[in-house]
Enzyme design. Structure first.
Site, PDB file in Angstrom:
ATOM      1  N   GLY A 124       0.815  -1.210   0.000  1.00 27.77           N
ATOM      2  CA  GLY A 124       0.000   0.000   0.000  1.00 27.77           C
ATOM      3  C   GLY A 124       0.849   1.261   0.000  1.00 27.77           C
ATOM      4  N   SER A 125       0.288   2.326   0.544  1.00 25.39           N
ATOM      5  CA  SER A 125       0.849   3.672   0.399  1.00 25.39           C
ATOM      6  C   SER A 125       2.186   3.884   1.078  1.00 25.39           C
ATOM      7  CB  SER A 125      -0.152   4.693   0.946  1.00 25.39           C
ATOM      8  OG  SER A 125      -1.360   4.639   0.229  1.00 25.39           O
ATOM      9  N   ALA A 126       2.664   2.944   1.829  1.00 28.59           N
ATOM     10  CA  ALA A 126       3.958   3.092   2.491  1.00 28.59           C
ATOM     11  C   ALA A 126       5.075   3.361   1.490  1.00 28.59           C
ATOM     12  CB  ALA A 126       4.282   1.846   3.319  1.00 28.59           C
ATOM     13  N   LYS A 176       5.008   5.274  -1.148  1.00 34.25           N
ATOM     14  CA  LYS A 176       4.833   6.513  -1.926  1.00 34.25           C
ATOM     15  C   LYS A 176       6.046   7.436  -1.864  1.00 34.25           C
ATOM     16  CE  LYS A 176      -0.216   6.522  -1.930  1.00 34.25           C
ATOM     17  NZ  LYS A 176      -1.462   7.089  -1.367  1.00 34.25           N
TER      18      LYS A 176
END
Length: 691
Positions: free
Chosen positions: A392-394, A396
């Site tokens: 997931g967004s980790a 980014k």
């Protein structure tokens, strides 16, 4: 008178000739004996007294393992042991006689292990015992023609086949004990001590065997050891295990070990750090030279090489922090499952890695698996290196830096966050279907904007003029380009951790535009918790990627168990690479991570906004599916203090149904625990200075 004398003469002559012949033969015999005695006497006596000399290697205890503050976490617990070292030429019948005598002093099964030991006996074991007890009767089961046409091994195999199962059914418990002992004696190699029994040898058994050694050729009552874990299951799965005497060296590495001086029944590390550092922990075997006469009896022995216990390992792990991290992960995982049992029916694991981002020293590595049937936790720390999950967004931070380096965005560039749609694909948005408004790069990290990352991916694919629900231009090479940038942080490649195995993640196979958008927000490729920890450490460390490692030092063995030996080797920081992005670009991502934790609106502000240790990091949520049910992977990466990082971490909680920021709660408590322990270690020194 004269005629009578002539008649006697031939007889007298024959007697004289006979006596002369006898005298001649005796002369030859005496001469021969003289030659034997005088000329060859010494050589013949030497043949009578001839001996051979053989050298055997005796195993030594393995090295101990300590944590970074020199607390013993793996030790050697002494055991009573009964061993067997056969002389040359010992036959099966002789081993049976030894087993029968030894069985009067020891039992091979005790307590709960009794049935398990008996289950190791096969029908063939029992038949072989019956054969040795009834050799004459057994041999009658072969006809003379069969004996003539078979070699000895074929004869033996045929006889065993003709021993009926019913004939061995009435073997008593005492006889079964004898068979178990003999099985161990059969494994022994000439002049190599073999463990007959070490687990469960009672003081009484040890004393009885010691008193009757003269009746038990080859048997000895001595001491052995087994691995002991003062901290129980804490980190035990990472430490790994060693083989037993019965297992010996690993079969798939037999040649490897034999060429390095191992014996077949030597214990070796078979997993974890025990396997990784086998060559260090094994020690130097004691070499004993035996003098053996023609009858195979040992007439003399002496040590030619002193044995030395294996070297000790000092790990980077802080066992006090490790215990706290394990407990925190268990507490939070159990609490959320208990609160939402149905929603979280697929939720079983939580993983965490804590390390020093500057040096790569691993401070704690935790994996906890909740077994619903047993209502208990199992330590599965190895999953932090093995299991691979969509993060997931980790990730980014890596996406923004890839955008800078590929020149598709510049620091401070803005995009309007609203739902996005490529023709023929579902609509994509950030975590809310409504707009997050106009965002720059740092606020995109703070608010965890998916749309901002989508624009980076589109531009890297060649699309600068995106329009809602219209086709896009896309260059497939963009997939590999972005993966190359990610790999600079350790994502999708080996971290280099000193462990026998680590996962490198799964790379999605279909390089189309929609998948690159998913990749940019951590919804396509998978990574391990260790990879995520190296990634955030690289950002915290101003773009230097260092190798994570468990080993801090190797120490020479010390006869005194109360203190460590002298330093043999220390492990230095190993910089694997520097990312291509400039320092100013990395600083912008660091600031974005700080806002995530410390500014209102940041996705981790609720847990970290008031912390004095100045944290920074990134949250992540990845949509997932298991058994047809929707779940989410919750991740969190972070480090502190922001201006001078000394600790970093990564957390993965896969397959949550209703998580309520369990990832953030675990991360908050881990950081609190780290700085609390740091303060506790500092206080005694401060008090001493005050006094």
């Amino acid at each position: 008178m004269e005629k009578r004398d002539k008649r006697k003469h031939p007889f007298t002559l024959r007697v004289s000739i006979l006596f002369l012949l006898i005298f001649f033969l005796f002369t030859i015999l005496i001469f021969r004996l003289g030659v034997v005695q005088i000329l060859n006497g010494d050589s013949f006596q030497a043949e009578i007294d001839r001996t051979t000399q053989d050298t055997t290697k005796m195993p030594v205890p393995r090295g101990r393992i300590y944590d970074r503050y020199h607390r013993v976490i793996v030790d050697n617990q002494p055991l009573y042991a009964i061993t067997y070292m056969p002389a040359k030429g010992v036959q099966a019948q002789e081993r049976l006689e030894v087993a029968e005598k030894l069985s009067t002093f020891i039992s091979m099964y005790h307590g709960k292990n009794k049935q398990a030991q008996l289950d190791t006996l096969t029908l063939r074991d029992k038949k072989e015992y019956w054969y040795l007890k009834h050799i004459d009767e057994a041999k009658k089961r072969l006809m003379e023609k069969e004996v003539a046409s078979m070699d000895p091994s074929e004869q033996y195999s045929t006889i065993l086949k003709r021993i009926n199962k019913e004939e061995v059914n009435d073997i008593t418990e005492e006889q079964l004990n004898i068979i178990l002992i003999k099985k161990e004696l059969d494994k022994a190699m000439t002049l190599t001590p073999h463990i007959v029994k070490n687990e469960g040898v009672t003081p009484s058994e040890f004393a009885k065997v010691s008193e009757h050694l003269h009746e038990l050729p080859g048997i000895n009552a001595t001491t052995d050891w087994k691995r002991a874990y003062p901290y129980g299951d804490t980190i035990k799965k990472l430490l790994g295990s060693i083989t037993s005497h019965k297992e010996g060296i690993l079969k798939d590495k037999k040649d490897f070990y034999l060429t390095r001086g191992y014996s077949p029944n030597d214990r070796v590390g078979k997993s974890g750090l025990e396997e990784q550092y086998e060559a260090v922990l094994r020690g130097r075997k004691e070499q004993m030279k035996y003098t053996i006469n023609k009858r195979g009896e040992i007439v003399d022995s002496n040590i030619v090489v002193e044995g030395q216990q294996g070297k000790d390992l000092v790990l980077t792990i802080d066992i006090a922090l490790q215990e706290k991290v394990d407990q925190i992960v268990r507490d939070e995982l159990k609490a959320i499952i208990k609160k939402y049992p149905y929603e979280n029916r697929h939720m079983e694991d939580a993983l965490a890695v804590v390390l020093n981002p500057k040096t790569g020293e691993l401070l704690a590595v935790s994996g906890q698996h909740y077994d619903r049937k047993q209502n208990a936790f199992r330590n599965t720390a190895y999953k932090a290196l093995y299991d691979q999950h969509i993060p997931g967004s980790a990730v980014k931070g890596a996406t923004v830096l890839a955008g800078y380096q590929s020149a598709v965005i510049a620091p401070g560039d803005t995009f309007y966050d609203k739902p996005l749609k490529i023709k023929g694909t579902p609509e994509k948005s950030s975590y809310t279907d409504s707009s997050l408004g106009l965002l720059n790069d740092q606020d995109a990290l703070k608010r965890s904007s998916n749309v901002y990352m989508f624009y980076i991916a589109l531009r890297m694919g060649g699309e600068y003029h995106y329009q809602y629900n219209q086709p896009v231009t896309f260059q497939k090479e963009a997939f590999q380009e972005m993966r190359n940038y990610f790999s600079q942080f350790g994502l999708g490649v080996q971290t280099g951790v000193d462990y026998p195995y680590e996962g490198t993640g799964y790379k999605g196979p279909n390089p189309v535009a929609g998948n690159l958008l998913d990749f940019a927000i951590g919804q396509y490729d998978t990574y391990t918790t260790m990879q995520l920890a190296q990634y955030v450490s690289t950002i915290a460390n101003d773009g230097l990627r260092v190798r994570p490692h468990f080993l801090k030092e190797i120490r020479l063995p010390n006869p005194s168990e109360k203190q460590l030996g002298s330093l043999f080797k220390s492990v230095n920081t190993d910089v694997l690479n520097r990312v291509e992005m400039s320092q100013s670009q990395i600083k912008r991502v660091q600031e974005g991570f700080r806002r995530v934790y410390q500014e209102p609106g940041g996705t981790a502000y609720r847990e970290f906004g008031d912390k004095s240790y100045n944290p920074a990091g990134k949250t992540g949520t990845a949509e997932n599916e298991i058994n047809g049910n929707y779940t989410e992977n919750l991740t969190l990466i972070g480090y502190a203090p922001f201006d001078h990082p000394e600790v970093a971490f990564a957390i993965v909680v896969p397959h949550t149904g209703k998580g309520e920021h369990v990832n953030n709660k675990i991360g908050e408590r881990i950081m609190d625990a780290y700085f609390e322990l740091k303060e506790e270690r500092r206080e005694p020194k401060d008090k001493e200075q005050t006094e």
